[in-house]
Design an enzyme around this catalytic site. Structure first.
Site, PDB file in Angstrom:
ATOM      1  N   ASP A  36      70.799  82.697  16.612  1.00  0.00           N
ATOM      2  CA  ASP A  36      71.379  84.024  16.530  1.00  0.00           C
ATOM      3  C   ASP A  36      71.916  84.305  15.122  1.00  0.00           C
ATOM      4  O   ASP A  36      72.625  83.486  14.533  1.00  0.00           O
ATOM      5  CB  ASP A  36      72.510  84.142  17.555  1.00  0.00           C
ATOM      6  CG  ASP A  36      73.139  85.518  17.592  1.00  0.00           C
ATOM      7  OD1 ASP A  36      72.439  86.480  17.962  1.00  0.00           O
ATOM      8  OD2 ASP A  36      74.327  85.633  17.229  1.00  0.00           O
ATOM      9  N   GLU A  85      66.933  84.737  14.043  1.00  0.00           N
ATOM     10  CA  GLU A  85      67.190  86.169  14.070  1.00  0.00           C
ATOM     11  C   GLU A  85      67.808  86.527  12.726  1.00  0.00           C
ATOM     12  O   GLU A  85      68.891  86.046  12.386  1.00  0.00           O
ATOM     13  CB  GLU A  85      68.151  86.564  15.188  1.00  0.00           C
ATOM     14  CG  GLU A  85      68.356  88.076  15.222  1.00  0.00           C
ATOM     15  CD  GLU A  85      69.694  88.520  15.798  1.00  0.00           C
ATOM     16  OE1 GLU A  85      69.849  89.732  16.035  1.00  0.00           O
ATOM     17  OE2 GLU A  85      70.587  87.673  15.989  1.00  0.00           O
ATOM     18  N   ASP A  87      61.842  95.068  11.450  1.00  0.00           N
ATOM     19  CA  ASP A  87      61.164  96.186  10.788  1.00  0.00           C
ATOM     20  C   ASP A  87      60.017  96.723  11.637  1.00  0.00           C
ATOM     21  O   ASP A  87      59.798  97.938  11.717  1.00  0.00           O
ATOM     22  CB  ASP A  87      60.626  95.756   9.425  1.00  0.00           C
ATOM     23  CG  ASP A  87      61.702  95.800   8.342  1.00  0.00           C
ATOM     24  OD1 ASP A  87      62.891  95.902   8.702  1.00  0.00           O
ATOM     25  OD2 ASP A  87      61.353  95.725   7.156  1.00  0.00           O
ATOM     26  N   HIS A  92      61.607  98.797  14.398  1.00  0.00           N
ATOM     27  CA  HIS A  92      62.160 100.067  13.949  1.00  0.00           C
ATOM     28  C   HIS A  92      61.046 101.076  13.643  1.00  0.00           C
ATOM     29  O   HIS A  92      61.162 102.265  13.984  1.00  0.00           O
ATOM     30  CB  HIS A  92      63.022  99.867  12.702  1.00  0.00           C
ATOM     31  CG  HIS A  92      64.208  98.979  12.920  1.00  0.00           C
ATOM     32  ND1 HIS A  92      64.672  98.633  14.173  1.00  0.00           N
ATOM     33  CD2 HIS A  92      65.043  98.358  12.031  1.00  0.00           C
ATOM     34  CE1 HIS A  92      65.737  97.850  14.051  1.00  0.00           C
ATOM     35  NE2 HIS A  92      65.975  97.671  12.770  1.00  0.00           N
ATOM     36  N   HIS A 141      66.944  92.655  23.909  1.00  0.00           N
ATOM     37  CA  HIS A 141      68.277  92.859  24.487  1.00  0.00           C
ATOM     38  C   HIS A 141      69.162  93.651  23.539  1.00  0.00           C
ATOM     39  O   HIS A 141      69.953  94.490  23.968  1.00  0.00           O
ATOM     40  CB  HIS A 141      68.916  91.506  24.821  1.00  0.00           C
ATOM     41  CG  HIS A 141      69.492  90.793  23.640  1.00  0.00           C
ATOM     42  ND1 HIS A 141      68.752  89.963  22.829  1.00  0.00           N
ATOM     43  CD2 HIS A 141      70.746  90.826  23.093  1.00  0.00           C
ATOM     44  CE1 HIS A 141      69.517  89.505  21.856  1.00  0.00           C
ATOM     45  NE2 HIS A 141      70.724  89.999  21.988  1.00  0.00           N
ATOM     46  N   ASP A 142      69.054  93.394  22.231  1.00  0.00           N
ATOM     47  CA  ASP A 142      69.864  94.119  21.252  1.00  0.00           C
ATOM     48  C   ASP A 142      69.490  95.591  21.192  1.00  0.00           C
ATOM     49  O   ASP A 142      70.351  96.477  21.245  1.00  0.00           O
ATOM     50  CB  ASP A 142      69.678  93.513  19.861  1.00  0.00           C
ATOM     51  CG  ASP A 142      70.700  92.431  19.551  1.00  0.00           C
ATOM     52  OD1 ASP A 142      71.808  92.479  20.112  1.00  0.00           O
ATOM     53  OD2 ASP A 142      70.385  91.533  18.757  1.00  0.00           O
TER      54      ASP A 142
END
Length: 581
Positions: free
Chosen positions: A244, A281, A307, A310, A378-379
């Protein structure tokens, strides 16, 4: 059995174990370590008192039966009789599936999740990526506020349940990846600072003081984290770890912690004779993370690629707030750049950060599977105010396009649980803090955070309300009815194609060629002989593929073949995968 603990600041250390107490002695060979023997078998409760203070759980506790603040329990890992003969499964050619144990089923246990693994086998994924399992206060939470980095959250089933889960996964041919959090510990139940300098004010993180990787005492802290990582891989036979937020692992030493960790994991892989891997991550877009150690890199095996997410998200939804702004200016171009170059920000200006960001990948040296590509995580779902998935906003056809782009891209694809059937359930941020003050602080902080983005307080779910977790549990009746069943069949077909077509797992990033028309809202790309065409517009699109023999491998809606002009007619909000030698 032998007990030991690192407590360099203590003058006295007492072991409290079932049957009595015993003073530990300093270890003359290891500074700051205390050791001693006591009768104790599997399940025996114990703890340590420093200088006659309260009895605390073992920093290296393998089990916390009564939660983070309770006594530790001895775990004899040799007692478990493994059933599966497992040679391991590496990352090349993999398809990952991110799973949160507490919401994958309403029962919220590892055993209940294991009973649903047949679904993943039929889906075609190769690895299950479990979100963090370390103990945290209460029963329900995301897991990123865990403590006791060597133990398994008891409400999930504890250590034995994790072994049963991994065993069952391996019996079915599935690898298991575990999300681990080394950059901070939860705000409650963290007793490490009482034992030694596990944290330092030399650096700060969004969660407070940084984990001590380079200040005095950091040798033992690094060994603590490396030992925890190796324990998951060795004692539980896990195949890989997702690390993480590695950009908050601040380390100024010449031998970076991540390099030390990757060397240790590679050494263990050689010892046990099966592939083991580390996935970072990171949003730093720094090739050094996934560059081999022999080439002065940190030697991690892969990293998440935000990226790509997004660019894909803005192309599909048109959203442009926050970090989406850079991608939303020209979303099709941004998506094309990530498909061919890995990253969008490769030294370019980032308006969100107010500075230039990243550096280019060497496409001739970096294999595509070292980047993970995804349309949801999840994020990216849970950190929205209402935890809304893409399925809450997009038609099934656009969801099919997202799947096609993710599962045929040159990256290692990763799915977020429920995505494969366009789950109608949200995935919201939920906690179960037992400290009332902390619970209220989290509740108010969440509301303030989203109020700044225009959300009304009443529209932000209360993370402490049990109903927030309940809403986030998958509804396993959905895959049996439309439109979910059709989306699920599409995911299965695409994953099967990825396994069957060597061009789709070709590691050569430079081989991908992209064409697009922003106005007509279509994009097409080639990987070897495989062509992928997506039409994100509502109207049919004529996509130039050239002349020649074409074989349709998969299509969301029926399509013909290109005409004599080389144009393929693709219906609105639809996609097709074909071969064209």
């Amino acid at each position: 059995m032998q007990f030991e603990v690192w407590a360099p600041q203590a003058d006295r250390v007492t072991l409290h174990c079932e049957g009595g107490t015993r003073a530990l002695a300093r270890d003359p060979a290891r500074g700051g370590w205390w050791t001693g023997e006591a009768e104790a078998g599997d399940g025996a409760r114990y703890g340590f008192a420093l200088d006659d203070g309260p009895v605390l759980p073992d920093p290296r506790s393998r089990r916390q039966p009564d939660g983070p603040d309770g006594l530790s329990a001895v775990v004899d890992h040799e007692r478990y009789a493994w059933r599966a003969s497992w040679a391991g499964r590496g990352l090349p050619g993999a398809v990952l599936y991110e799973l949160h144990v507490g919401t994958y089923t309403r029962e919220g246990t590892l055993d209940a999740a294991a009973a649903r693994l047949d679904h993943l086998v039929e889906l075609g994924v190769t690895h299950v990526e479990l979100m963090p399992l370390c103990p945290f206060p209460g029963r329900h939470g995301w897991g990123y506020e865990g403590v006791s980095l060597w133990a398994v959250h008891e409400p999930y089933g504890g250590p034995e349940a994790l072994k049963r889960f991994v065993d069952r996964a391996h019996e079915l041919g599935l690898g298991v990846v575990l999300d681990v959090v080394h950059n901070h510990l939860g705000p409650t139940g963290n007793h490490l600072p009482r034992f030694g300098p596990y944290f330092t004010d030399t650096h700060t993180t969004p969660w407070g003081s940084a984990v001590n990787l380079d200040a005095p005492g950091s040798d033992e802290v690094r060994a603590f984290l490396v030992g925890s990582a190796l324990a998951w891989l060795r004692d539980y036979r896990i195949d890989g770890l997702r690390l993480d937020a590695v950009h908050t692992l601040y380390d100024t030493r010449a031998y970076h912690f991540l390099e030390e960790l990757s060397a240790a994991v590679d050494g263990l892989a050689e010892e046990v004779g099966r592939p083991l891997f580390l996935i970072a991550e990171s949003d730093m877009n720094n090739p050094r993370f996934i560059t081999p150690r022999a080439e002065n890199g940190l030697g991690l095996h892969a990293q998440w690629n935000d990226d790509f997410h997004h660019a894909l998200h803005t192309t599909l939804t048109g959203e442009s707030q926050g970090y989406y702004a850079d991608f939303a200016r020209d979303p099709f171009a941004a998506l094309a750049k990530t498909l061919t170059g890995g990253w969008f920000h490769d030294g370019t200006y980032s308006s969100f950060r107010g500075r230039c960001h990243g550096r280019p990948l060497d496409r001739a040296r970096v294999a595509g599977h070292r980047l993970l590509g995804y349309s949801q995580t999840h994020d990216q779902v849970g950190n929205r105010a209402q935890g809304d998935r893409l399925s809450a906003h997009l038609s099934p056809g656009l969801l099919a396009c997202a799947a096609a782009l993710t599962l045929t891209a040159p990256f290692t694809p990763m799915l977020f649980m429920g995505e494969e059937w366009a789950a109608g359930t949200p995935w919201q941020f939920f906690t179960d803090h037992t400290d009332p003050e902390l619970a209220e602080a989290v509740r108010q902080g969440r509301r303030r955070e989203f109020a700044a983005h225009g959300w009304a307080e009443e529209d932000v779910p209360d993370p402490q309300d049990p109903a927030t977790r309940e809403r986030s549990c998958l509804d396993w009746s959905e895959p049996e009815r439309e439109p979910h069943a059709r989306v699920l069949a599409w995911y299965r077909q695409l994953i099967a194609l990825r396994h069957a077509q060597p061009d789709l797992t070709d590691p050569d990033l430079a081989d991908t060629k992209v064409a697009y028309d922003e106005g007509a809202r279509w994009l097409a790309f080639r990987r070897g002989d495989v062509r992928v065409a997506v039409n994100l517009g509502k109207e049919p699109a004529a996509i130039p593929l050239g002349t020649g023999r074409v074989e349709v491998l998969a299509a969301w809606d029926p399509v013909g073949t290109p005409g004599s002009d080389g144009l393929l007619q693709v219906p609105g909000e639809s996609c097709v995968v074909l071969t064209q030698p």
